[in-house]
Design a protein around this motif. Structure first.
Motif, short mmCIF file in Angstrom:
data_model
loop_
_atom_site.label_atom_id
_atom_site.label_comp_id
_atom_site.label_asym_id
_atom_site.label_seq_id
_atom_site.Cartn_x
_atom_site.Cartn_y
_atom_site.Cartn_z
N VAL A 148 0.85 -1.18 0.00
CA VAL A 148 0.00 0.00 0.00
C VAL A 148 0.89 1.23 0.00
N ILE A 149 0.70 2.08 -1.00
CA ILE A 149 1.41 3.36 -1.06
C ILE A 149 0.43 4.43 -0.62
N ASP A 150 0.66 4.97 0.57
CA ASP A 150 -0.26 5.90 1.22
C ASP A 150 -0.05 7.30 0.64
N PRO A 151 -0.98 7.81 -0.14
CA PRO A 151 -0.74 9.08 -0.85
C PRO A 151 -0.55 10.25 0.10
N GLY A 152 0.41 11.11 -0.23
CA GLY A 152 0.63 12.33 0.53
C GLY A 152 1.41 12.15 1.82
N ARG A 153 1.76 10.92 2.16
CA ARG A 153 2.48 10.66 3.40
C ARG A 153 3.98 10.57 3.15
N HIS A 154 4.75 11.09 4.12
CA HIS A 154 6.21 10.95 4.04
C HIS A 154 6.69 10.05 5.16
N HIS A 155 7.98 9.90 5.29
CA HIS A 155 8.55 8.90 6.20
C HIS A 155 8.21 9.18 7.66
N PHE A 156 7.99 10.43 8.03
CA PHE A 156 7.76 10.75 9.43
C PHE A 156 6.28 10.76 9.82
N ASP A 157 5.38 10.92 8.87
CA ASP A 157 3.96 10.93 9.25
C ASP A 157 3.20 9.70 8.76
N VAL A 158 3.87 8.79 8.08
CA VAL A 158 3.19 7.60 7.57
C VAL A 158 2.72 6.68 8.70
N ILE A 159 3.29 6.83 9.89
CA ILE A 159 2.93 6.00 11.03
C ILE A 159 1.71 6.51 11.80
N GLU A 160 1.21 7.69 11.45
CA GLU A 160 0.17 8.31 12.27
C GLU A 160 -1.12 7.51 12.32
N GLY A 161 -1.36 6.67 11.32
CA GLY A 161 -2.56 5.84 11.35
C GLY A 161 -2.61 4.87 12.52
N LEU A 162 -1.44 4.57 13.11
CA LEU A 162 -1.42 3.68 14.27
C LEU A 162 -2.08 4.31 15.49
N GLU A 163 -2.28 5.62 15.46
CA GLU A 163 -2.91 6.31 16.59
C GLU A 163 -4.44 6.22 16.56
N ARG A 164 -5.00 5.76 15.43
CA ARG A 164 -6.46 5.79 15.28
C ARG A 164 -6.99 4.37 15.10
N ALA A 165 -7.93 4.00 15.94
CA ALA A 165 -8.46 2.64 15.92
C ALA A 165 -9.12 2.29 14.59
N ASP A 166 -9.68 3.30 13.90
CA ASP A 166 -10.44 3.03 12.69
C ASP A 166 -9.68 3.37 11.41
N SER A 167 -8.37 3.55 11.47
CA SER A 167 -7.62 3.94 10.28
C SER A 167 -7.43 2.75 9.34
N PRO A 168 -7.25 3.00 8.05
CA PRO A 168 -6.96 1.91 7.12
C PRO A 168 -5.70 1.12 7.51
N LEU A 169 -4.70 1.81 8.06
CA LEU A 169 -3.50 1.11 8.49
C LEU A 169 -3.81 0.12 9.61
N MET A 170 -4.61 0.55 10.58
CA MET A 170 -4.96 -0.37 11.67
C MET A 170 -5.80 -1.53 11.17
N GLU A 171 -6.61 -1.31 10.16
CA GLU A 171 -7.39 -2.41 9.60
C GLU A 171 -6.48 -3.50 9.07
N ARG A 172 -5.36 -3.12 8.47
CA ARG A 172 -4.41 -4.12 7.96
C ARG A 172 -3.66 -4.80 9.09
N VAL A 173 -3.31 -4.04 10.11
CA VAL A 173 -2.53 -4.63 11.21
C VAL A 173 -3.37 -5.63 12.00
N LEU A 174 -4.62 -5.27 12.29
CA LEU A 174 -5.46 -6.09 13.15
C LEU A 174 -6.46 -6.93 12.36
N VAL A 175 -6.09 -7.25 11.13
CA VAL A 175 -6.95 -8.07 10.29
C VAL A 175 -7.16 -9.44 10.92
N SER A 176 -8.34 -10.01 10.74
CA SER A 176 -8.62 -11.37 11.22
C SER A 176 -8.26 -12.35 10.12
N ARG A 177 -7.57 -13.40 10.50
CA ARG A 177 -7.18 -14.41 9.52
C ARG A 177 -8.18 -15.55 9.53
#
Length: 264
Positions: A235-264
């Motif tokens: 996933v190439i997150d548009p508009g994000r750079h190396h220092f702010d690309v991690i900010e999705g980890l702060e939000r429970a409902d972010s697309p990034l967290m959806e990938r991390v906490l996916v159910s297998r």
């Protein structure tokens, strides 16, 4: 157009290409300190283990970056917010930095911390990390016995964020005076050159405004492991750079967290 790197130090320089880069570390440290005050962690060796208020649904592991040379878990505590918001516990391992340790030792230290945290928290285990931490998160699921089989069997997702997947280019950088990589270790510690454990979904996540080498490295890991049978995505997150690309980890409902906490 040919892609040809002539300045390897610049290719892996992040702050020099991010506006107001100097402000990020103080903001991270302040946010992390405030988060720990509100959510006091348990010790995990020299790292931290955050627990939700109720029973944990599983364990997320976040491995910090800093080119294996800088930072500690205390800079990143606020990145546990998204997982805690979904009632997952969060482990943030510490590892000995270069030049005091080589990368192979760091891999072992993180694996021991993951196993310890998994022994304290039941349920699925989700692995993520940023930059050098993305490398270490990916190393955890290499099929070389890095993680104990019983822990690896619980891993439901691995999301390396802006990972360094092939360490050989770093041999050409000034950073290697501190990292002390040689050709053999660079190959042995490069996830892209190793086989993944079967069946674990892997999503590499990288900012669209990052240095081209980081985008290439993220694609490389997903492509190499897809060729070895792993379920992968990049996933190439548009508009994000190396220092702010991690900010999705702060939000429970972010697309990034959806990938991390996916159910297998």
């Amino acid at each position: 157009m040919l892609y040809h790197v002539t300045d390897w130090d610049d290719a892996y320089a992040n702050g020099a290409h991010i506006p107001q880069a100097e402000g990020f570390v103080p903001r991270w440290q302040d946010a992390a300190a405030r988060f720990r005050k509100a959510h006091p962690p348990e010790p995990l060796g020299r790292g931290h283990l955050f627990r939700p208020a109720g029973r944990a649904r599983g364990l997320m592991v976040f491995v910090h970056g800093g080119y294996w040379m800088a930072f500690d878990p205390g800079t990143w505590s606020h990145l546990a917010a998204g997982a805690l918001g979904q009632d997952w516990a969060v482990a943030m391992p510490a590892y000995t930095l270069a030049p005091q340790a080589r990368i192979a030792q760091m891999t072992c230290e993180v694996a021991l911390a993951v196993a310890e945290a998994a022994g304290r928290v039941d349920g699925p285990v989700a692995l993520t990390g940023h930059s050098a931490g993305g490398h270490l998160a990916a190393r955890m699921i290499c099929n070389d016995g890095t993680l104990p089989d019983a822990v690896a069997a619980r891993v439901t997702a691995c999301v390396p964020i802006s990972p360094l997947a092939d360490l050989r280019p770093l041999l050409r950088t000034a950073k290697n005076a501190t990292l002390r990589l040689d050709g053999s270790e660079a190959m042995a510690e490069s996830p892209a050159l190793l086989s993944p454990r079967p069946g674990i979904p892997v999503t590499t996540w990288v900012g669209g405004m990052e240095r081209p080498e980081f985008i290439r490295q993220a694609r490389l890991l997903a492509d190499m492991w897809a060729g070895l049978g792993a379920p992968t995505d990049c996933v190439i997150d548009p508009g994000r750079h190396h220092f702010d690309v991690i900010e999705g980890l702060e939000r429970a409902d972010s697309p990034l967290m959806e990938r991390v906490l996916v159910s297998r």
